[in-house]
Design an enzyme around this catalytic site. Structure first.
Site, short mmCIF file in Angstrom:
data_model
loop_
_atom_site.label_atom_id
_atom_site.label_comp_id
_atom_site.label_asym_id
_atom_site.label_seq_id
_atom_site.Cartn_x
_atom_site.Cartn_y
_atom_site.Cartn_z
N GLY A 1 29.46 -10.36 -35.78
CA GLY A 1 28.97 -11.21 -34.22
C GLY A 1 27.97 -11.30 -34.12
N ALA A 2 26.69 -10.44 -34.20
CA ALA A 2 25.56 -10.44 -33.84
C ALA A 2 24.88 -12.32 -34.19
CB ALA A 2 24.81 -9.65 -34.98
N GLY B 1 11.53 3.12 -1.72
CA GLY B 1 12.64 2.86 -0.49
C GLY B 1 12.70 1.00 -1.00
N GLY B 2 13.10 0.52 0.16
CA GLY B 2 12.90 -1.47 0.56
C GLY B 2 11.54 -2.24 -0.34
C1 HXC Z 1 5.38 4.75 8.51
C2 HXC Z 1 4.57 5.90 6.91
C3 HXC Z 1 5.25 5.59 5.86
C4 HXC Z 1 6.56 4.53 6.24
C5 HXC Z 1 3.84 5.86 5.08
N1 HXC Z 1 3.22 6.10 6.28
N2 HXC Z 1 4.85 6.03 4.47
N3 HXC Z 1 3.98 4.57 7.81
N4 HXC Z 1 6.68 4.54 7.25
N5 HXC Z 1 8.15 5.08 5.96
C6 HXC Z 1 2.12 5.97 6.88
C7 HXC Z 1 1.54 7.53 6.45
O1 HXC Z 1 1.91 8.25 7.78
C8 HXC Z 1 -0.06 7.37 6.40
O2 HXC Z 1 -0.61 7.20 7.92
C9 HXC Z 1 -0.34 5.86 5.54
O3 HXC Z 1 0.93 5.42 5.66
C10 HXC Z 1 0.10 6.27 4.45
O4 HXC Z 1 0.64 7.63 3.50
P1 HXC Z 1 -0.06 8.73 3.03
O5 HXC Z 1 1.21 9.50 2.54
O6 HXC Z 1 -1.11 9.29 3.84
O7 HXC Z 1 0.00 8.71 1.81
P2 HXC Z 1 0.22 9.20 0.15
O8 HXC Z 1 -0.19 10.71 0.26
O9 HXC Z 1 -0.23 8.19 -0.62
O10 HXC Z 1 2.00 8.78 -0.01
C11 HXC Z 1 2.56 7.29 -0.16
C12 HXC Z 1 3.59 8.23 -0.32
C13 HXC Z 1 3.92 8.41 0.84
C14 HXC Z 1 4.20 7.97 -1.31
C15 HXC Z 1 4.35 5.74 -0.20
O11 HXC Z 1 3.56 8.10 2.42
C16 HXC Z 1 5.71 8.39 1.20
O12 HXC Z 1 6.84 8.89 0.49
N6 HXC Z 1 6.29 8.25 2.01
C17 HXC Z 1 7.64 7.99 2.58
C18 HXC Z 1 8.06 6.61 1.78
C19 HXC Z 1 9.55 6.33 2.77
O13 HXC Z 1 10.69 6.99 1.61
N7 HXC Z 1 9.58 5.04 2.68
C20 HXC Z 1 11.39 4.79 3.49
C21 HXC Z 1 12.21 4.56 2.48
S1 HXC Z 1 14.05 3.45 3.34
P3 HXC Z 1 -1.93 7.89 8.33
O14 HXC Z 1 -2.30 6.80 9.73
O15 HXC Z 1 -1.37 9.16 8.20
O16 HXC Z 1 -3.02 7.16 7.42
C22 HXC Z 1 13.48 2.56 3.21
C23 HXC Z 1 14.74 1.72 3.17
C24 HXC Z 1 15.03 0.20 2.96
O17 HXC Z 1 12.80 1.22 2.55
C25 HXC Z 1 16.10 0.03 2.05
C26 HXC Z 1 16.17 -1.71 1.84
C27 HXC Z 1 17.46 -1.98 0.92
#
Ligand code: HXC
Length: 511
Positions: free
Chosen positions: A406-407, A171-172
């Site tokens: 052109g290159a 994401g961001g």
């Molecule tokens: C809050 C989050 C989180 C999130 C992960 N965690 N992503 N907490 N917000 N976005 C937390 C989990 O709950 C977990 O907490 C810890 O971080 C580690 O994550 P895991 O999933 O256990 O790790 P892993 O298996 O290695 O996977 C990592 C990951 C996955 C691939 C990043 O967590 C994931 O897909 N997260 C969501 C990604 C996403 O969609 N983000 C939002 C994007 S939108 P605990 O307490 O259990 O350790 C965005 C908008 C901005 O960013 C756009 C601007 C242009």
């Protein structure tokens, strides 16, 4: 409370901040071949130079019970330090704290670093390891990202911005790196995607692994998003340090000058034999590059993407240059969409940061075909033309063999502001290659023998550098063996170049 207790309290708070998400999560991070945010910063900077800022900042969110869980630092370690004795600002997302995700407080720490860096004229290095927007903070997190993006854009071309991707970035967490100058990845342990495999499966029903979707191999060879890939974190951070040695601290500064040990007048007889007699035979342009630069030290950028174009940093007489070179060993060095975009962005970086451009030309032209035309080669090829024309840094060009169509114009020719344009006696400068030209001009010829004769005559007459030299489009024809000395002379002569384009809000590069 007595003084001793106060100090002990402070030590305990500080220890908690340094522990991030706790011993268990740190252990998990290590088991995955990853370091913690602090370990990474220590590895990156000159020893003992890290000064932390905002160590005790915590988030202010309350939803989903997150107010019961506050960790000093809130998932990002930020501050400044030195690389090769030069000031840099750095932030490192801490995956052990809420997955390194971006909260409002966490964003404010990064924004503070960005603002200090612009004020002090020093680069920002971001070590990214983050799940993106912190879900519990909703729009506040999105606002935090937008503030970071805005600063990325406002700092672009003012200070170098470097991103290392050291874990899963979603994401961001990928958009800020995308706005910076160079992206580093680590093989196998780092990933970048806007939406992950699970979302993709739901929306498009595609089945794709994390590695295939956004691993280092994908981004360094297919998408072109990443510029450098290290085998592990240590190597990747060392590569960041190496890059920093070639670039200045800001757009008003010059890169560090390294004490030159490689003799500046060094000639190399073997260069005279690199260009094959047969003009259709490939050779490796990197052989020429390695023989002419200081100490064979070439930091190639995007080595596995659009390999028909070579870009990277090197030094001549201790001074940094950006090298842009066609690669005849890959697709005959043709210009296509990807190679044009790759080189254009590099040329613009060098121009923004006062790094002279040395261009080595062996290009048969633009790649013909429907996939290129439908893909927009017209506008993408124009990017490179635009970038070279707009660049006001010293521009030194050497035509080693082909410079067709052109290159020829595009590859930093005299006509678009080349300061010193040289050619080898093996150069072929014309509208098109002999076969193509005869096919068009002499449709009347039917026998193969006659056609071969006409091709030979054309080659004799046009496929050489003498017409261009007689018109002053080439300043000098040189022996390949003297390339290094000639480039160093040209760089010395152009050292105080003063050139600026007309004032305007901004140009309109064909995006
Ligand atoms: C809050 C989050 C989180 C999130 C992960 N965690 N992503 N907490 N917000 N976005 C937390 C989990 O709950 C977990 O907490 C810890 O971080 C580690 O994550 P895991 O999933 O256990 O790790 P892993 O298996 O290695 O996977 C990592 C990951 C996955 C691939 C990043 O967590 C994931 O897909 N997260 C969501 C990604 C996403 O969609 N983000 C939002 C994007 S939108 P605990 O307490 O259990 O350790 C965005 C908008 C901005 O960013 C756009 C601007 C242009």
């Amino acid at each position: 409370m007595d003084l001793k207790t106060k100090f002990e309290n402070f030590a305990e708070i500080s220890r908690q901040a340094e522990l991030g998400g706790g011993a268990e999560r740190i252990e998990k991070q290590h088991q995955g071949g990853k370091k913690t945010a602090r370990e990474r910063i220590i590895q990156l900077l000159d020893p003992g130079t890290f000064q932390e800022i905002d160590k005790l900042v915590t988030h202010r969110a309350t939803d989903f019970g997150i107010d019961k869980n506050k960790i000093p630092g809130d998932g990002v370690v930020a501050g400044y330090g030195y690389i090769h004795g030069r000031l840099v600002y750095v932030f490192a997302q801490d995956f052990t704290v809420f997955g390194g995700t971006l909260s409002r407080a966490n964003a404010d720490k990064i924004v503070k670093i960005q603002e200090l860096a612009v004020k002090m004229g020093a680069p920002v290095i971001g070590l990214n390891d983050s799940g993106g927007a912190r879900i519990q903070e909703g729009v506040e997190s999105l606002a935090g990202y937008a503030d970071i993006f805005y600063n990325n854009v406002m700092s672009s071309g003012v200070i170098p911005q470097i991103s290392a991707i050291l874990g899963p970035c979603a994401g961001g967490a990928v958009y800020s790196p995308a706005l910076t100058d160079f992206i580093f990845m680590v093989d196998k342990t780092s990933h970048m995607f806007v939406t992950g495999p699970e979302v993709i499966k739901t929306v498009t029903h595609e089945d794709v692994s994390k590695e295939e979707l956004g691993g280092a191999v994908t981004h360094s060879s297919r998408s072109g998003v990443a510029h450098f890939t290290g085998g592990n974190e240590e190597q990747t951070l060392m590569m960041v340090r190496e890059l920093m040695s070639f670039i200045p601290s800001n757009n008003m500064d010059d890169p560090l000058v390294k004490q030159a040990t490689d003799p500046i007048g060094r000639t190399d007889e073997s260069l005279n034999n690199i260009i094959p007699v047969d003009p259709n035979k490939p050779y490796d342009m990197k052989d020429i590059i390695m023989k002419i630069i200081d100490d064979e030290h070439f930091l190639e950028v995007q080595p596995h993407y659009a390999e028909n174009m070579i870009i990277g940093f090197a030094r001549f007489g201790g001074r940094s240059v950006g090298i842009v070179a066609n690669q005849p060993a890959h697709l005959a060095g043709v210009l296509d969409i990807n190679s044009s975009i790759k080189a254009a962005r590099f040329v613009r970086f060098c121009d923004a940061f006062n790094i002279p451009l040395v261009t080595l030309v062996d290009v048969p032209g633009f790649l013909p075909g429907t996939s290129q035309e439908f893909g927009g080669i017209i506008k993408h090829g124009a990017k490179l033309l635009y970038a070279f024309a707009e660049a006001t840094v010293a521009k030194i060009t050497i035509i080693t063999r082909k410079a067709y169509g052109g290159a020829y114009d595009v590859m930093s020719s005299k006509h678009i502001g080349g300061d010193v344009n040289l050619a080898y006696p093996t150069a072929e400068i014309a509208v098109m290659g002999p076969e193509g030209a005869i096919n068009i001009l002499r449709r009347d010829i039917t026998s193969a023998e006659e056609k071969a004769k006409a091709v030979d005559e054309y080659r004799e007459k046009f496929a050489n550098p003498y017409k261009a030299a007689s018109l002053g489009y080439i300043d000098e024809i040189i022996y390949p063996k003297e390339t290094r000395a000639k480039i160093i002379q040209a760089l010395e002569m152009t050292r105080n170049k003063r050139k600026s384009n007309l004032p305007r809000k901004h140009g309109n590069i064909p995006l």
